[in-house]
Design a protein around this motif. Sequence first.
Motif, short mmCIF file in Angstrom:
data_model
loop_
_atom_site.label_atom_id
_atom_site.label_comp_id
_atom_site.label_asym_id
_atom_site.label_seq_id
_atom_site.Cartn_x
_atom_site.Cartn_y
_atom_site.Cartn_z
N LYS A 162 0.85 -1.19 0.00
CA LYS A 162 0.00 0.00 0.00
C LYS A 162 0.89 1.24 0.00
O LYS A 162 1.94 1.25 0.63
N LEU A 163 0.43 2.27 -0.69
CA LEU A 163 1.20 3.50 -0.81
C LEU A 163 0.43 4.63 -0.15
O LEU A 163 -0.74 4.86 -0.45
N ASN A 164 1.09 5.32 0.76
CA ASN A 164 0.52 6.51 1.40
C ASN A 164 1.38 7.70 0.99
O ASN A 164 2.35 8.04 1.66
N PRO A 165 1.03 8.35 -0.14
CA PRO A 165 1.88 9.45 -0.61
C PRO A 165 1.74 10.68 0.27
O PRO A 165 0.68 10.94 0.83
N PRO A 166 2.82 11.44 0.40
CA PRO A 166 2.74 12.68 1.16
C PRO A 166 1.83 13.68 0.45
O PRO A 166 1.67 13.61 -0.77
N PRO A 167 1.22 14.59 1.19
CA PRO A 167 0.33 15.57 0.56
C PRO A 167 1.08 16.40 -0.49
O PRO A 167 2.26 16.70 -0.34
N GLY A 168 0.36 16.74 -1.56
CA GLY A 168 0.94 17.61 -2.58
C GLY A 168 1.57 16.89 -3.75
O GLY A 168 1.90 17.51 -4.75
N LEU A 169 1.75 15.58 -3.65
CA LEU A 169 2.33 14.85 -4.76
C LEU A 169 1.24 14.44 -5.75
O LEU A 169 0.09 14.22 -5.36
N PRO A 170 1.59 14.31 -7.01
CA PRO A 170 0.61 13.81 -7.97
C PRO A 170 0.29 12.35 -7.66
O PRO A 170 1.01 11.71 -6.89
N PRO A 171 -0.77 11.80 -8.25
CA PRO A 171 -1.10 10.39 -8.00
C PRO A 171 0.08 9.47 -8.33
O PRO A 171 0.73 9.63 -9.36
N LEU A 172 0.35 8.54 -7.45
CA LEU A 172 1.44 7.59 -7.63
C LEU A 172 0.86 6.18 -7.74
O LEU A 172 -0.22 5.90 -7.22
N THR A 173 1.58 5.30 -8.42
CA THR A 173 1.14 3.91 -8.53
C THR A 173 2.24 2.98 -8.06
O THR A 173 3.42 3.33 -8.10
N VAL A 174 1.83 1.81 -7.64
CA VAL A 174 2.77 0.78 -7.19
C VAL A 174 2.56 -0.45 -8.06
O VAL A 174 1.43 -0.87 -8.29
N HIS A 175 3.66 -1.00 -8.54
CA HIS A 175 3.64 -2.27 -9.26
C HIS A 175 4.59 -3.18 -8.50
O HIS A 175 5.75 -2.84 -8.30
N ASN A 176 4.07 -4.30 -8.03
CA ASN A 176 4.90 -5.20 -7.23
C ASN A 176 4.54 -6.64 -7.51
O ASN A 176 3.48 -6.94 -8.04
N ARG A 177 5.47 -7.51 -7.14
CA ARG A 177 5.20 -8.95 -7.24
C ARG A 177 4.01 -9.26 -6.36
O ARG A 177 3.82 -8.65 -5.32
N GLN A 178 3.22 -10.24 -6.74
CA GLN A 178 2.03 -10.59 -5.97
C GLN A 178 2.35 -11.48 -4.77
O GLN A 178 1.50 -11.69 -3.92
N GLY A 179 3.57 -11.99 -4.72
CA GLY A 179 3.93 -12.83 -3.59
C GLY A 179 5.29 -13.49 -3.81
O GLY A 179 6.02 -13.12 -4.72
N TYR A 180 5.59 -14.45 -2.96
CA TYR A 180 6.87 -15.15 -3.04
C TYR A 180 6.72 -16.53 -2.40
O TYR A 180 5.78 -16.78 -1.64
N TYR A 181 7.64 -17.41 -2.73
CA TYR A 181 7.67 -18.72 -2.08
C TYR A 181 8.61 -18.64 -0.90
O TYR A 181 9.75 -18.16 -1.01
#
Length: 162
Positions: free
Chosen positions: A139-158
């Motif tokens: 989950k991403l909690n961007p600081p106030p004032g930044l444009p919208p941000l996105t996160v792309h991450n692995r869905q999991g691991y073994y």
Amino acid sequence: AMMKPESRTALIDAVYLGLNKLKDAKYDRKALLIISDGGDNRSRYTEGELRRAVRESDVQIYSIGIFDTYASTPEEIAGPIMLNDICEMTGGRMFRVTDVAELGDIAARISQELRNEYVVGFRPGDLKHDGTWRKLKVKLNPPPGLPPLTVHNRQGYYAPAD
């Protein structure tokens, strides 16, 4: 210019082969770029086997999807879903192309993304070495004032197995 497309595609086999080749890569960070309509009607490996291989790999997958608006076969219809799923599993992304002239721009965007990524590490609370699949949610909690941000991450691991 000398290649002629034919009616059979072994996309799953090609991705599987690409993942295996990247196991011997020189550098730790690995990425695979797929340019395809996502249709597969010739592979020996199944989609389930590919999904397992993608989960187990340490490869980030990006794809450039060139899709036919009037897809006529079940493979062509399911292609975008499969490409998107395997990309998301690895923290990569799928880009749709509506005009072949966009290919260069999209490839440049992928290159830029790969060069501007952050690596985040964590220590799991469950330290059991049982080899099970563990889901990740970032989950991403961007600081106030930044444009919208996105996160792309692995869905999991073994988890490691003893």
